[in-house]
Write a protein that holds these residues in place. Structure first.
Motif, PDB file in Angstrom:
ATOM      1  N   LYS A  35       0.823  -1.201   0.000  1.00  0.00           N
ATOM      2  CA  LYS A  35       0.000   0.000   0.000  1.00  0.00           C
ATOM      3  C   LYS A  35       0.867   1.266   0.000  1.00  0.00           C
ATOM      4  CE  LYS A  35      -2.993  -0.107   3.311  1.00  0.00           C
ATOM      5  NZ  LYS A  35      -4.074  -0.219   4.262  1.00  0.00           N
ATOM      6  N   GLU A  36       1.935   1.195   0.787  1.00  0.00           N
ATOM      7  CA  GLU A  36       2.796   2.374   0.939  1.00  0.00           C
ATOM      8  C   GLU A  36       3.978   2.400  -0.041  1.00  0.00           C
ATOM      9  OE1 GLU A  36       3.876   2.655   5.053  1.00  0.00           O
ATOM     10  OE2 GLU A  36       1.784   2.836   5.698  1.00  0.00           O
ATOM     11  N   GLU A  37       4.007   1.441  -0.948  1.00  0.00           N
ATOM     12  CA  GLU A  37       5.098   1.361  -1.930  1.00  0.00           C
ATOM     13  C   GLU A  37       6.475   1.415  -1.281  1.00  0.00           C
ATOM     14  OE1 GLU A  37       4.736   3.562  -5.538  1.00  0.00           O
ATOM     15  OE2 GLU A  37       2.554   3.318  -5.636  1.00  0.00           O
ATOM     16  N   GLN A  38       6.700   0.489  -0.337  1.00  0.00           N
ATOM     17  CA  GLN A  38       8.002   0.420   0.332  1.00  0.00           C
ATOM     18  C   GLN A  38       9.027  -0.361  -0.498  1.00  0.00           C
ATOM     19  OE1 GLN A  38       6.952  -1.400   4.036  1.00  0.00           O
ATOM     20  NE2 GLN A  38       5.926   0.421   4.838  1.00  0.00           N
ATOM     21  N   PHE A  39       8.717  -0.606  -1.755  1.00  0.00           N
ATOM     22  CA  PHE A  39       9.589  -1.437  -2.579  1.00  0.00           C
ATOM     23  C   PHE A  39      10.363  -0.599  -3.589  1.00  0.00           C
ATOM     24  CE2 PHE A  39       6.162  -3.880  -0.914  1.00  0.00           C
ATOM     25  CZ  PHE A  39       6.745  -5.080  -0.572  1.00  0.00           C
TER      26      PHE A  39
END
Ligand code: C2E
Ligand code: CA
Ligand code: CA
Ligand code: CA
Length: 278
Positions: A35-39
């Motif tokens: 959801k938070e685009e931690q990638f």
């Protein structure tokens, strides 16, 4: 005694609970992370080993957890596959890497083939082909610059995944069989399947210069690929000896730490620039 037995049981039970708790925590973290685009994605150069030309790049995902730091895909991809979270995550990876590939093109870097790893679960998604088309349309990347890497196991059994791969290939997308030689499937599928490239697994490359069996297996794969009109690439090239051995055996495409580790965007740009000047 009765007390104790009950306690033992509870300890056992707690351990089981603990495990599934940890799994749930990681699963929730993964959900949150998506959801938070931690990638982010690293890119590893693919080379023509005989000319030392850069021909492409493999997109490899990394997870930068806010507390735990960078987590390698070996740790979270299996969980993402089990939970189905690989479907939204894989879609993000494909979109992000296609966007990047086109950005590099727009910035004047030489055209390269982008390889993206695809899990079985993604191919089982009935909307997969549609999603790929949407992403290519959005990012304006021509299909001929995209290659999907799937493992042998994907190809072994399922009729519907095969027809999906055919649809993708009809769009002009390349299909590569990752970790080739490590699956348990029969070779007969090779003649029916929509495949462009065999990627020799790194386990055979590691000791190709010292182990006769590895060398013979690699050679057999190279000859097999060429005799049925497929490309072949080796992964896990770490040493000059690996390059020499593979060249002798007729494999000219390769990837591995000898050329470069997977690189962040900025470092990959430096790599493209330097190799261009070299
Ligand atoms: P893979 O697709 O077989 O990727 C090759 C792995 O070998 C990568 O590890 C790469 O960093 C590593 N590698 C490359 N060159 C060398 C070398 O010379 N020596 C050694 N020892 N290793 C080398 P990584 O990035 O940790 O990825 C591990 C696996 O996780 C991948 O294996 C792939 O199965 C999966 N994975 C990574 N990114 C993605 C992704 O975006 N989507 C999916 N579905 N799976 C991914
Ligand atoms: Ca791969
Ligand atoms: Ca591989
Ligand atoms: Ca692998």
């Amino acid at each position: 005694v009765k007390e104790r037995g009950k306690n033992d049981f509870m300890i056992y039970d707690q351990t089981m609970e603990q495990q599934s708790l940890e799994r749930r925590i990681l699963e929730n973290a993964l959900r949150q992370g998506i959801k938070e685009e931690q990638f982010y994605i690293e890119y590893q150069p693919k080379m023509n080993m005989s000319t030392n030309e850069l021909i492409g790049m493999e997109a490899l995902v990394r997870w930068k957890h806010p507390d735990l730091g960078v987590i390698s895909p070996g740790k979270f991809i299996p969980l993402a596959e089990e939970t189905g979270l690989i479907v939204p995550l894989g879609e993000w990876i494909l979109r992000e890497s296609c966007k990047q590939a086109l950005a590099w093109r727009d910035e004047g870097y030489p055209p390269l083939i982008l390889s993206v790893n695809i899990s079985v679960r993604q191919l089982e998604d009935v909307h997969f082909v549609e999603k790929v088309q949407t992403i290519l349309h959005e990012t304006r990347l021509d299909t001929k610059w995209l290659e999907l890497e799937v493992t042998e196991s994907v190809l072994a059994n399922d009729k519907s995944t095969i027809s999906i791969l055919k649809e993708l290939q009809n769009l002009g997308i390349h299909i590569s069989v990752d970790d080739f030689g490590t699956g348990y499937s029969s070779l007969s599928y090779l003649k029916e399947l929509p495949i462009n490239t065999l990627k020799i697994d790194q386990s055979f490359i590691k000791d190709i210069h010292t182990n006769k069996a590895s060398n013979e297996i690699a050679k057999a794969i190279i000859n097999l690929a060429h005799s049925i009109g497929l490309n072949v690439i080796a992964e896990g090239i770490e040493l000059k000896e690996h390059v020499d051995e593979l060249s002798k055996d007729g494999c000219i495409l390769g990837q591995g730490y000898y050329y470069s580790r997977p690189l962040k965007v900025g470092a990959f740009e430096d790599y493209m620039t330097n190799i261009h000047e070299a």
